[in-house]
Design a protein around this motif. Structure first.
Motif, PDB file in Angstrom:
ATOM      1  N   GLU A  17      -4.707  56.681  12.803  1.00  0.00           N
ATOM      2  CA  GLU A  17      -3.461  56.342  12.124  1.00  0.00           C
ATOM      3  C   GLU A  17      -2.284  57.007  12.844  1.00  0.00           C
ATOM      4  O   GLU A  17      -2.379  58.154  13.264  1.00  0.00           O
ATOM      5  CB  GLU A  17      -3.532  56.867  10.678  1.00  0.00           C
ATOM      6  CG  GLU A  17      -2.340  56.576   9.822  1.00  0.00           C
ATOM      7  CD  GLU A  17      -2.509  57.103   8.400  1.00  0.00           C
ATOM      8  OE1 GLU A  17      -2.158  56.348   7.475  1.00  0.00           O
ATOM      9  OE2 GLU A  17      -2.980  58.244   8.211  1.00  0.00           O
ATOM     10  N   SER A  18      -1.175  56.300  12.961  1.00  0.00           N
ATOM     11  CA  SER A  18       0.007  56.919  13.545  1.00  0.00           C
ATOM     12  C   SER A  18       0.617  57.885  12.527  1.00  0.00           C
ATOM     13  O   SER A  18       0.441  57.724  11.312  1.00  0.00           O
ATOM     14  CB  SER A  18       1.043  55.862  13.951  1.00  0.00           C
ATOM     15  OG  SER A  18       1.737  55.383  12.818  1.00  0.00           O
ATOM     16  N   ILE A  19       1.338  58.873  13.015  1.00  0.00           N
ATOM     17  CA  ILE A  19       1.965  59.846  12.125  1.00  0.00           C
ATOM     18  C   ILE A  19       2.989  59.148  11.229  1.00  0.00           C
ATOM     19  O   ILE A  19       3.081  59.423  10.032  1.00  0.00           O
ATOM     20  CB  ILE A  19       2.602  60.992  12.929  1.00  0.00           C
ATOM     21  CG1 ILE A  19       1.527  61.720  13.741  1.00  0.00           C
ATOM     22  CG2 ILE A  19       3.313  61.971  12.010  1.00  0.00           C
ATOM     23  CD1 ILE A  19       2.085  62.711  14.760  1.00  0.00           C
ATOM     24  N   LYS A  20       3.750  58.234  11.802  1.00  0.00           N
ATOM     25  CA  LYS A  20       4.765  57.505  11.031  1.00  0.00           C
ATOM     26  C   LYS A  20       4.116  56.662   9.931  1.00  0.00           C
ATOM     27  O   LYS A  20       4.594  56.634   8.796  1.00  0.00           O
ATOM     28  CB  LYS A  20       5.586  56.629  11.981  1.00  0.00           C
ATOM     29  CG  LYS A  20       6.822  56.048  11.364  1.00  0.00           C
ATOM     30  CD  LYS A  20       7.638  55.347  12.433  1.00  0.00           C
ATOM     31  CE  LYS A  20       8.855  54.665  11.862  1.00  0.00           C
ATOM     32  NZ  LYS A  20       9.607  53.941  12.880  1.00  0.00           N
ATOM     33  N   ASP A  21       3.019  55.989  10.249  1.00  0.00           N
ATOM     34  CA  ASP A  21       2.306  55.214   9.228  1.00  0.00           C
ATOM     35  C   ASP A  21       1.749  56.132   8.146  1.00  0.00           C
ATOM     36  O   ASP A  21       1.711  55.773   6.965  1.00  0.00           O
ATOM     37  CB  ASP A  21       1.168  54.404   9.841  1.00  0.00           C
ATOM     38  CG  ASP A  21       1.646  53.213  10.650  1.00  0.00           C
ATOM     39  OD1 ASP A  21       2.830  52.840  10.553  1.00  0.00           O
ATOM     40  OD2 ASP A  21       0.819  52.651  11.411  1.00  0.00           O
ATOM     41  N   ALA A  22       1.305  57.325   8.537  1.00  0.00           N
ATOM     42  CA  ALA A  22       0.742  58.274   7.577  1.00  0.00           C
ATOM     43  C   ALA A  22       1.776  58.709   6.548  1.00  0.00           C
ATOM     44  O   ALA A  22       1.465  58.815   5.358  1.00  0.00           O
ATOM     45  CB  ALA A  22       0.168  59.492   8.302  1.00  0.00           C
TER      46      ALA A  22
END
Length: 135
Positions: free
Chosen positions: A42-47
Motif C-alpha cells: 500500500e502507498s503511504i498516501k493511500d494508507a
C-alpha cells in the motif's frame, strides 16, 4: 545480521471549511488525529486516506505531505499529512470511541499523549514543511 523490521504509519490533520481539526478518542491514548500502519503493498498516501475512513467515516483528499517523526528506538516512522474532508459521515470503530471536529486551540488542549500535540503543531506550521524529527 538481522533483517530490519520497521513500522511506517500515516496520520492526517484533517481541517474542515471552518478550520476545525478532526479528532478521534481512542481507547488507549485519548484524543488524537486519525492514522495507523501502512499495509504491505500500500502507498503511504493511500494508507492515510484508508485509515481516516476506517477510524472516522470521513472521506478525505490529501493536500500536503507535512513530514516525518521517527522513533528510532522503536523503529517507527510516523508520516504526517494535511487533508480536507470530501464526504462521508461520522462513524466510530474499535479504534475510535468518539469522532468530532474541534477548534484548533481546543483540540490542542485535548491531545495529551506523548508528542502527538507537537505533531499537530508541526503540521499546522507550513514554514516547517517538510519536517523530519528523530527521537
Amino acid at each position: 545480521m538481522s533483517i530490519p523490521k520497521h513500522i511506517i504509519s500515516a496520520a492526517a490533520i484533517v481541517l474542515n471549511e471552518n478550520n476545525q481539526i478532526l479528532l478521534i478518542k481512542g481507547p488507549r491514548r485519548g484524543w488524537e488525529i486519525p492514522g495507523g500502519q501502512v499495509e504491505e503493498g500500500e502507498s503511504i498516501k493511500d494508507a492515510v486516506v484508508r485509515e481516516v475512513k476506517e477510524e472516522t467515516g470521513i472521506d478525505v483528499e490529501v493536500i500536503n505531505f507535512c513530514g516525518i517523526f521517527q522513533n528510532v528506538s522503536s523503529s517507527i516512522c510516523n508520516t504526517l499529512w494535511l487533508a480536507t474532508p470530501i464526504g462521508g459521515q461520522f462513524q466510530t470503530s474499535e479504534e475510535s470511541l468518539e469522532v468530532r471536529y474541534y477548534p484548533i486551540d481546543e483540540a490542542l488542549n485535548m491531545v495529551s499523549w506523548k508528542n502527538f500535540r507537537e505533531r499537530i503543531l508541526h503540521c499546522l506550521d507550513k514554514s516547517k514543511h517538510p519536517f523530519f524529527v528523530a527521537f
